[in-house]
Write a protein that holds these residues in place. Structure first.
Motif, PDB file in Angstrom:
ATOM      1  N   TYR A  41     -56.924 -79.874   7.707  1.00 27.29           N
ATOM      2  CA  TYR A  41     -55.977 -79.010   7.620  1.00 27.29           C
ATOM      3  C   TYR A  41     -54.462 -79.336   7.203  1.00 27.29           C
ATOM      4  CZ  TYR A  41     -54.970 -74.588  10.211  1.00 27.29           C
ATOM      5  OH  TYR A  41     -53.402 -73.463  10.569  1.00 27.29           O
ATOM      6  N   GLN A  63     -63.114 -67.183   0.684  1.00 26.18           N
ATOM      7  CA  GLN A  63     -61.795 -66.906   1.924  1.00 26.18           C
ATOM      8  C   GLN A  63     -62.316 -65.367   1.695  1.00 26.18           C
ATOM      9  OE1 GLN A  63     -59.336 -67.455   3.627  1.00 26.18           O
ATOM     10  NE2 GLN A  63     -58.566 -68.945   2.306  1.00 26.18           N
ATOM     11  N   ASP A 122     -58.451 -70.557  13.200  1.00 23.20           N
ATOM     12  CA  ASP A 122     -58.551 -70.639  11.766  1.00 23.20           C
ATOM     13  C   ASP A 122     -60.189 -70.843  11.923  1.00 23.20           C
ATOM     14  OD1 ASP A 122     -57.294 -70.550   9.264  1.00 23.20           O
ATOM     15  OD2 ASP A 122     -56.214 -71.794  10.992  1.00 23.20           O
ATOM     16  N   PHE A 124     -63.867 -71.927  10.061  1.00 22.81           N
ATOM     17  CA  PHE A 124     -64.181 -72.623   9.369  1.00 22.81           C
ATOM     18  C   PHE A 124     -66.159 -73.001   9.393  1.00 22.81           C
ATOM     19  CE2 PHE A 124     -60.093 -74.327   9.238  1.00 22.81           C
ATOM     20  CZ  PHE A 124     -59.009 -74.016   8.111  1.00 22.81           C
ATOM     21  N   HIS A 134     -63.969 -69.834   5.051  1.00 19.23           N
ATOM     22  CA  HIS A 134     -62.288 -69.798   5.893  1.00 19.23           C
ATOM     23  C   HIS A 134     -62.470 -68.251   6.239  1.00 19.23           C
ATOM     24  CE1 HIS A 134     -58.329 -69.738   6.471  1.00 19.23           C
ATOM     25  NE2 HIS A 134     -58.713 -69.600   7.112  1.00 19.23           N
ATOM     26  N   ASP A 136     -59.083 -66.165   9.361  1.00 13.18           N
ATOM     27  CA  ASP A 136     -58.198 -66.439   9.872  1.00 13.18           C
ATOM     28  C   ASP A 136     -57.609 -65.283  10.650  1.00 13.18           C
ATOM     29  OD1 ASP A 136     -56.878 -65.511   7.899  1.00 13.18           O
ATOM     30  OD2 ASP A 136     -55.470 -66.718   7.373  1.00 13.18           O
TER      31      ASP A 136
END
Length: 152
Positions: A41, A63, A122, A124, A134, A136
């Motif tokens: 990050y 993603q 976030d 992960f 990921h 978010d």
């Protein structure tokens, strides 16, 4: 969102994970996963350094943010966008949680210095110590709130 409410949401979500999902339970692995995600990050979001950040990615990078493309190239494009459109953007990690192969960050992001910014969560997923997925969510920090608790 209070830390208690945040943890309740994560616990409720975890209840829907299938049994036997191979989640890491070892305290040492949890700590290593947290360190990996924080280092990623800092390299990616704060330094906007794709080369440094890519060292923390696994064999795939899925993603779930609908505004970003999959894979290392998607991350590279997002970091290029940040360098071009928000060069002074900075994210301050307020909390780090680990649950099995998942690491969750509660973050205060300020794209433009002097603004209130946004609260971000976030999430992960790691495999073999590397980031492979990921998610978010982002919420702008309002000028006025219905309570005095703050978002962090």
């Amino acid at each position: 969102m209070s830390r208690t409410l945040l943890m309740t949401c994560f616990s409720a979500a975890a209840a829907f994970l299938p049994a036997g999902n191979g989640l890491a339970a070892d305290a040492g692995q949890l700590d290593a996963n947290k360190k990996t995600v924080v280092a990623f990050y800092e390299a990616a979001i704060n330094r906007k350094d794709f080369e440094a950040a890519s060292a923390y990615l696994g064999s795939r990078y899925t993603q779930h943010n609908p505004g970003a493309a999959d894979g290392p190239e998607g991350l590279k494009a997002f970091l290029s966008f940040l360098r071009d459109k928000a060069p002074n953007s900075h994210s301050d990690i307020k909390s780090v949680f680990a649950d099995g192969d998942y690491v969750i960050l509660h973050v205060h992001n300020v794209r433009d210095p002097g603004t209130r910014g946004a609260a971000i969560v976030d999430i992960f997923k790691l495999e073999n110590g590397k980031i492979v997925e990921h998610w978010d969510v982002r919420q702008d920090i309002p000028e006025k709130t219905a309570n005095p608790n703050g978002m962090f």
